[in-house]
Scaffold this motif. Structure first.
Motif, short mmCIF file in Angstrom:
data_model
loop_
_atom_site.label_atom_id
_atom_site.label_comp_id
_atom_site.label_asym_id
_atom_site.label_seq_id
_atom_site.Cartn_x
_atom_site.Cartn_y
_atom_site.Cartn_z
N GLU A 1 0.81 -1.22 0.00
CA GLU A 1 0.00 0.00 0.00
C GLU A 1 0.85 1.27 0.00
O GLU A 1 0.34 2.34 -0.31
CB GLU A 1 -0.95 0.00 1.19
CG GLU A 1 -2.10 -0.98 1.04
CD GLU A 1 -3.14 -0.82 2.13
OE1 GLU A 1 -2.73 -0.56 3.29
OE2 GLU A 1 -4.34 -0.96 1.85
N PHE A 2 2.14 1.13 0.35
CA PHE A 2 3.02 2.30 0.31
C PHE A 2 3.13 2.86 -1.10
O PHE A 2 3.45 4.05 -1.30
CB PHE A 2 4.42 1.92 0.82
CG PHE A 2 5.18 0.99 -0.11
CD1 PHE A 2 6.00 1.49 -1.10
CD2 PHE A 2 5.05 -0.37 0.01
CE1 PHE A 2 6.69 0.65 -1.96
CE2 PHE A 2 5.73 -1.24 -0.84
CZ PHE A 2 6.55 -0.72 -1.83
N VAL B 1 3.29 7.09 14.23
CA VAL B 1 3.54 7.15 12.79
C VAL B 1 2.67 6.11 12.11
O VAL B 1 2.75 4.92 12.41
CB VAL B 1 5.02 6.89 12.48
CG1 VAL B 1 5.27 7.00 10.98
CG2 VAL B 1 5.91 7.87 13.24
N SER B 2 1.84 6.55 11.19
CA SER B 2 0.97 5.64 10.45
C SER B 2 0.80 6.15 9.03
O SER B 2 0.58 7.34 8.81
CB SER B 2 -0.40 5.52 11.12
OG SER B 2 -1.28 4.74 10.34
N THR B 3 0.90 5.24 8.06
CA THR B 3 0.75 5.62 6.66
C THR B 3 -0.71 5.73 6.24
O THR B 3 -1.01 6.13 5.12
CB THR B 3 1.44 4.59 5.75
OG1 THR B 3 0.88 3.29 6.01
CG2 THR B 3 2.94 4.54 6.03
N HIS B 4 -1.62 5.35 7.14
CA HIS B 4 -3.04 5.33 6.77
C HIS B 4 -3.76 6.63 7.10
O HIS B 4 -4.97 6.74 6.86
CB HIS B 4 -3.74 4.17 7.48
CG HIS B 4 -3.23 2.83 7.06
ND1 HIS B 4 -3.49 2.29 5.82
CD2 HIS B 4 -2.46 1.92 7.71
CE1 HIS B 4 -2.92 1.11 5.72
NE2 HIS B 4 -2.29 0.86 6.85
N ARG B 5 -3.06 7.61 7.69
CA ARG B 5 -3.73 8.86 8.04
C ARG B 5 -3.74 9.81 6.84
O ARG B 5 -2.71 10.07 6.23
CB ARG B 5 -3.02 9.52 9.23
CG ARG B 5 -3.09 8.68 10.49
CD ARG B 5 -2.73 9.50 11.71
NE ARG B 5 -2.62 8.62 12.86
CZ ARG B 5 -1.48 8.27 13.41
NH1 ARG B 5 -0.34 8.74 12.93
NH2 ARG B 5 -1.46 7.45 14.44
N HIS C 1 2.37 17.06 -1.96
CA HIS C 1 3.19 16.80 -0.78
C HIS C 1 4.64 17.05 -1.16
O HIS C 1 5.06 16.71 -2.27
CB HIS C 1 3.05 15.35 -0.30
CG HIS C 1 1.68 14.96 0.15
ND1 HIS C 1 1.11 15.43 1.31
CD2 HIS C 1 0.76 14.13 -0.40
CE1 HIS C 1 -0.09 14.91 1.46
NE2 HIS C 1 -0.33 14.13 0.43
N ARG D 1 7.35 17.11 6.49
CA ARG D 1 6.45 16.92 5.37
C ARG D 1 5.53 18.13 5.26
O ARG D 1 4.86 18.50 6.21
CB ARG D 1 5.61 15.66 5.54
CG ARG D 1 4.73 15.37 4.32
CD ARG D 1 3.98 14.09 4.47
NE ARG D 1 3.26 13.74 3.26
CZ ARG D 1 2.51 12.66 3.10
NH1 ARG D 1 2.39 11.81 4.11
NH2 ARG D 1 1.89 12.41 1.97
N ASP E 1 9.23 9.88 8.87
CA ASP E 1 8.58 8.71 9.45
C ASP E 1 9.59 7.70 9.97
O ASP E 1 9.44 7.16 11.07
CB ASP E 1 7.70 8.03 8.40
CG ASP E 1 6.51 8.89 7.99
OD1 ASP E 1 6.35 9.99 8.56
OD2 ASP E 1 5.75 8.47 7.11
N LYS F 1 10.19 6.44 13.82
CA LYS F 1 10.04 5.03 14.22
C LYS F 1 11.28 4.55 14.98
O LYS F 1 11.18 3.88 16.01
CB LYS F 1 9.83 4.16 12.99
CG LYS F 1 8.46 4.27 12.36
CD LYS F 1 7.41 3.55 13.19
CE LYS F 1 6.08 3.44 12.47
NZ LYS F 1 5.04 2.81 13.31
#
Length: 517
Positions: free
Chosen positions: A143-144, A392-396, A411, A426, A460, A464
């Motif tokens: 999904e990245f 840290v989440s890539t889904h936000r 971005h 970012r 990110d 982490k």
């Protein structure tokens, strides 16, 4: 060549080996049950990774196909493989400390895969090498690539529309044609087509070809074809709707046409690929008793299995000790003060905006007016991180993909020096969606950074790493995400002015929240 019976003889070393190896897999599965259950949950609820449900039965079937060759081999443990397994265990621990789901799941599958040569030996692992590698398709990963694939799809569709004489105005993944407005969202990216095609294409290549270069070539084709096919699918849907006055290829038709087109393309790919298929090589098995006569003592297999179980258990023991040391923490209390230096909430005015998520342990927000303008501050604090609660989440998303009013067309990275440290933040822009009349709302600029264990971070990955280091040092399992936003032509200058002057005050505030546990 001698035939190998499908059933194991009484003296076969496989009987005691399987009596040890199967319980070992169950033990490892129990240790890593959280990762396994998280994978299964994604398979069940996500259309993108529904194909992963087929991976376990396919792996078992592929191994069963090689049962005659396996029966002729003797299990020969390779204890030195415990070293890479220790590395995998360390990777799982670090990923679990900061809740990186994909990494913990890859570590789980890698542990199962390495257990095969560690306990049963290299000849066994070589015989079922492809099924072992195919196991990694069970991890819902990829999904990245969504932002890139969405952008590529938008690039192609807009370019194709222009080449075919359709006027189009584009802003980010949104574009306007004379018949209406369109958006390239996650479902339009083609990621689900790509994942399914690559898995099935890899299986087809393994079953149809013998030479590695043909297998590799077809696997590469199974990646390229769905990407290009998705571009064509998206373009045709827009054109069908445009030419039919939005009577075709909208609503359910939109989805139906996409899947039908994808199915036709994949069938064509397999049909063409089958023209170069190679007959399966006749498997060579040792003469009767040739491999089995020199089988090692059964106790070596038992000792190897016990060692693998110990390595799999080790990181879980370390994690349990850390969690006991952290103990149960109270819910954080977070409030932003009415003044921060020369900045005050009195008279502040920024655009009314909230990101498309609210998953924190505590949230605080305020708008401040200062010498250079007004800035909005939103702080999300996360305590007791896990798979669903993490800094840290890539889904936000700053804006929902189906938001009718707003979009995020851009971005980019923004570099800033704070206290002698270089942060790469970012920076995003939130725009009002462009309508057929060409009107839109004003632009909003958003900066994002993280606070972990007394320091600010921009990226990110570094956030982490900082979170894992903080937990290992006994400094707690928590941190914060900050979003600073402003509008107008001087938005970036206003945010930078506020952050340079007030980051220390914000850090002190967050440290107090951290220390109150």
């Amino acid at each position: 060549m001698s035939a190998v019976p499908a059933t194991l003889p009484e003296a076969s070393p496989w009987r005691p080996a399987l009596a040890v190896f199967v319980p070992l897999l169950l033990v490892v599965g129990w240790f890593y049950r959280d990762a396994a259950l998280a994978m299964a949950e994604v398979w069940w609820r996500s259309e993108t990774f529904a194909h992963c449900l087929l991976v376990p039965p396919i792996v078992l079937w592929l191994v069963w196909r090689r049962r005659a060759e396996l029966a002729a081999l003797a299990p020969r443990p390779q204890p030195w493989l415990l070293l890479p397994m220790l590395g995998i265990a360390a990777l799982w621990l670090l990923a679990e400390l900061v809740a990186v789901n994909a990494a913990t799941q890859f570590a789980f599958v890698a542990t199962l895969v390495l257990a095969v040569p560690a306990v049963l030996g290299w000849p066994v692992a070589r015989t079922i090498f492809f099924p072992l590698m195919f196991s990694f398709f069970a991890v819902p990963f990829g999904e990245f690539a969504l932002p890139w694939m969405m952008e590529w799809t938008a690039d192609f569709v807009v370019g194709a529309l222009q080449l075919t004489g359709v006027p189009v105005y584009r802003e980010g993944q949104n574009f306007v044609v004379p018949s209406g407005t369109w958006s390239v969202i996650d479902e339009c990216s083609g990621i689900r087509y790509l994942m399914a095609s690559f898995m099935v294409g890899s299986l087809f290549a393994y079953l149809s070809y013998r030479s590695w270069w043909r297998r590799a070539a077809f696997m590469a084709v199974s990646i390229a074809v769905p990407i290009v096919a998705n571009w064509l699918r998206a373009y045709m849907i827009v054109m069908l709707a445009h030419l039919s006055g939005n009577k075709l290829a909208v609503g359910v038709d939109h989805i139906l046409y996409g899947w039908v087109f994808f199915g036709v393309i994949i069938l064509a790919m397999f049909f063409v690929g089958s023209r170069w298929s190679e007959p399966a090589a006749e498997a060579r098995t040792p003469a009767a008793g040739e491999a089995l006569a020199s089988a090692p003592p059964a106790r070596r297999v038992v000792l190897a299995a016990l060692a693998v179980a110990a390595v799999a258990l080790l990181p879980h023991g370390v994690l349990a000790m850390l969690e006991r040391a952290e103990g149960a923490a109270a819910a954080p209390r977070l409030e932003l003060p009415p003044t921060l230096g020369a900045w005050s909430t009195a008279g502040a005015g920024v655009a009314d905006w909230t990101p498309d998520y609210d998953d924190a342990s505590a949230r605080a927000r305020a708008a401040y007016a200062g010498p250079s303008g007004s800035v909005g501050v939103l702080v999300d604090y996360y305590r007791g991180q896990d798979e669903t609660l993490k800094v840290v989440s890539t889904h936000r998303l700053l804006v929902g993909m189906r938001d009718p009013d707003l979009s995020v067309p851009r971005h980019e990275a923004r570099t800033l020096e704070l206290d002698g440290r270089r942060l790469v933040l970012r920076r995003s822009e939130v725009h009002g969606r462009v309508s057929l009349s060409g009107s839109r709302q004003r632009r909003l600029v958003v900066w994002r950074l993280y606070w972990i264990d007394g320091r600010f971070y921009g990226g990110d990955v570094e956030a982490k790493i900082a979170g894992a280091a903080a937990r290992l040092a006994g400094h707690g399992n928590e941190g914060a995400t900050l979003l600073l936003h402003a509008d107008g032509d001087e938005a970036d200058a206003v945010i930078e002015d506020f952050l340079r002057g007030q980051h220390a005050a914000l850090g002190t505030l967050l440290q107090r929240v951290h220390d109150t546990r």
